[in-house]
Scaffold this active site. Sequence first.
Site, PDB file in Angstrom:
ATOM      1  N   HIS A  17      -2.899   4.689 -29.233  1.00 55.46           N
ATOM      2  CA  HIS A  17      -3.567   4.962 -27.942  1.00 55.46           C
ATOM      3  C   HIS A  17      -5.060   5.184 -28.149  1.00 55.46           C
ATOM      4  O   HIS A  17      -5.483   5.708 -29.188  1.00 55.46           O
ATOM      5  CB  HIS A  17      -2.993   6.224 -27.286  1.00 55.46           C
ATOM      6  CG  HIS A  17      -1.591   6.077 -26.787  1.00 55.46           C
ATOM      7  ND1 HIS A  17      -1.294   5.642 -25.517  1.00 55.46           N
ATOM      8  CD2 HIS A  17      -0.403   6.318 -27.400  1.00 55.46           C
ATOM      9  CE1 HIS A  17       0.038   5.613 -25.364  1.00 55.46           C
ATOM     10  NE2 HIS A  17       0.598   6.024 -26.494  1.00 55.46           N
ATOM     11  N   HIS A  72       6.575  14.042 -33.071  1.00 58.65           N
ATOM     12  CA  HIS A  72       6.375  13.515 -31.714  1.00 58.65           C
ATOM     13  C   HIS A  72       7.744  13.136 -31.154  1.00 58.65           C
ATOM     14  O   HIS A  72       8.121  13.537 -30.059  1.00 58.65           O
ATOM     15  CB  HIS A  72       5.423  12.328 -31.769  1.00 58.65           C
ATOM     16  CG  HIS A  72       5.243  11.614 -30.465  1.00 58.65           C
ATOM     17  ND1 HIS A  72       4.575  12.163 -29.395  1.00 58.65           N
ATOM     18  CD2 HIS A  72       5.647  10.386 -30.055  1.00 58.65           C
ATOM     19  CE1 HIS A  72       4.577  11.301 -28.380  1.00 58.65           C
ATOM     20  NE2 HIS A  72       5.227  10.217 -28.760  1.00 58.65           N
ATOM     21  N   HIS A  84       9.802   5.490 -27.601  1.00 60.98           N
ATOM     22  CA  HIS A  84       9.221   5.641 -26.259  1.00 60.98           C
ATOM     23  C   HIS A  84       8.930   4.285 -25.603  1.00 60.98           C
ATOM     24  O   HIS A  84       8.547   3.321 -26.258  1.00 60.98           O
ATOM     25  CB  HIS A  84       7.942   6.476 -26.322  1.00 60.98           C
ATOM     26  CG  HIS A  84       8.221   7.940 -26.480  1.00 60.98           C
ATOM     27  ND1 HIS A  84       7.291   8.828 -26.943  1.00 60.98           N
ATOM     28  CD2 HIS A  84       9.347   8.664 -26.231  1.00 60.98           C
ATOM     29  CE1 HIS A  84       7.826  10.047 -26.969  1.00 60.98           C
ATOM     30  NE2 HIS A  84       9.070   9.976 -26.557  1.00 60.98           N
ATOM     31  N   ASP A  98       2.369   7.386 -32.412  1.00 57.18           N
ATOM     32  CA  ASP A  98       1.849   8.555 -31.695  1.00 57.18           C
ATOM     33  C   ASP A  98       1.909   9.821 -32.553  1.00 57.18           C
ATOM     34  O   ASP A  98       2.057  10.921 -32.030  1.00 57.18           O
ATOM     35  CB  ASP A  98       2.665   8.794 -30.411  1.00 57.18           C
ATOM     36  CG  ASP A  98       2.438   7.720 -29.363  1.00 57.18           C
ATOM     37  OD1 ASP A  98       1.565   6.858 -29.546  1.00 57.18           O
ATOM     38  OD2 ASP A  98       3.165   7.756 -28.338  1.00 57.18           O
ATOM     39  N   HIS A 128       8.576   4.279 -32.832  1.00 62.13           N
ATOM     40  CA  HIS A 128       9.467   5.253 -32.175  1.00 62.13           C
ATOM     41  C   HIS A 128       9.913   4.710 -30.837  1.00 62.13           C
ATOM     42  O   HIS A 128       9.442   3.677 -30.374  1.00 62.13           O
ATOM     43  CB  HIS A 128       8.793   6.623 -32.060  1.00 62.13           C
ATOM     44  CG  HIS A 128       7.648   6.689 -31.100  1.00 62.13           C
ATOM     45  ND1 HIS A 128       6.455   6.034 -31.305  1.00 62.13           N
ATOM     46  CD2 HIS A 128       7.504   7.337 -29.912  1.00 62.13           C
ATOM     47  CE1 HIS A 128       5.632   6.292 -30.307  1.00 62.13           C
ATOM     48  NE2 HIS A 128       6.244   7.067 -29.433  1.00 62.13           N
ATOM     49  N   ASP A 181       6.595   3.057 -23.797  1.00 61.64           N
ATOM     50  CA  ASP A 181       5.290   2.392 -23.921  1.00 61.64           C
ATOM     51  C   ASP A 181       5.097   1.772 -25.307  1.00 61.64           C
ATOM     52  O   ASP A 181       4.055   1.178 -25.588  1.00 61.64           O
ATOM     53  CB  ASP A 181       4.140   3.351 -23.575  1.00 61.64           C
ATOM     54  CG  ASP A 181       4.022   4.524 -24.538  1.00 61.64           C
ATOM     55  OD1 ASP A 181       5.050   5.180 -24.821  1.00 61.64           O
ATOM     56  OD2 ASP A 181       2.893   4.803 -25.013  1.00 61.64           O
ATOM     57  N   HIS A 182       6.133   1.877 -26.166  1.00 67.08           N
ATOM     58  CA  HIS A 182       6.090   1.250 -27.492  1.00 67.08           C
ATOM     59  C   HIS A 182       7.166   0.177 -27.660  1.00 67.08           C
ATOM     60  O   HIS A 182       7.024  -0.690 -28.518  1.00 67.08           O
ATOM     61  CB  HIS A 182       6.242   2.316 -28.592  1.00 67.08           C
ATOM     62  CG  HIS A 182       5.119   3.324 -28.554  1.00 67.08           C
ATOM     63  ND1 HIS A 182       4.155   3.394 -29.520  1.00 67.08           N
ATOM     64  CD2 HIS A 182       4.791   4.251 -27.621  1.00 67.08           C
ATOM     65  CE1 HIS A 182       3.271   4.339 -29.191  1.00 67.08           C
ATOM     66  NE2 HIS A 182       3.645   4.874 -28.041  1.00 67.08           N
TER      67      HIS A 182
HETATM   68 FE    FE Z   1       2.776   6.316 -26.782  1.00 61.57          FE
HETATM   69 ZN    ZN Z   2       5.235   8.186 -27.815  1.00 60.54          ZN
END
Ligand code: FE
Ligand code: ZN
Length: 258
Positions: free
Chosen positions: A168, A113, A56, A130, A54, A58-59
């Site tokens: 995570h 998410h 985001h 996530d 996805h 942090d990915h």
């Molecule tokens: Fe994340």
């Molecule tokens: Zn995420």
Amino acid sequence: MIVEPVRAFSDNYIWMILNDIRSHCAIVDPGDAQPVIQWLEREGVEPVAILITHHHGDHVGGVRNLVSRFPGLEVYGPASERIPAITQTLVEGDIVHLGELGLEFSVLDVPGHTAGHIAYLGQGALFCGDTLFAGGCGRVFDGTFQQLCASLKKIRDLPEETLVYCAHEYTLDNLGFAKWVEPDNPELLLRDDHDMALQEKGIPTVPSRLALEKATNPFLRFDVPAVIQRAEQQAGRSLAEACEVFTVLRQWKDSEYD
Ligand code: FE
Ligand code: ZN
């Protein structure tokens, strides 16, 4: 298939999927390029693909740097989200063939998410970003509670021995909330002790078996009588449907626990 974690930021796992002779790999959700590049150099492994779940940061934050460093890299990701440097867009049912690794993954749509979140399933492993976490699940951002509930049901129907690789290390925190929901679940209490011991030694609690998630993760247990009862008590009304129970649990965690 060999899977190893690269840690990034405070609690992200970037999963490295390798062939058995450790010559090539695919990289799942590289939020940061630096730790990945260090790992690749240290291990002497050649990357062939990036798999994104996805959009985001942090990915996907490391994608551009990795692609400029390794120009042949394919970048797979969800068709309905904006992913940097994407070369292969995916929807439910697509198959990702990683020829150099001799591995294949099928794509599941798991929105909730985010609205376009996907997961990769193959070799008995699920890379679910996530969506489902060890002991918990992702928050609802640009998807809906109904979508996330349906996605978790879809994951719950996979074979029990499936190994769940989430993105995570939130497990102990999640199990704390799970104990709010089911303080008397013996398997949950055992898991909490077990995962606490791992964390004290600095060992990842991820991956986990789907069977264990089904036994201990409240976000897969929305049709268990004790969980329904707890959610109804929290909501102050009766809850007719499983996804209502799910939504009450998720909102309870958002508002009072996290
Ligand atoms: Fe994340
Ligand atoms: Zn995420």
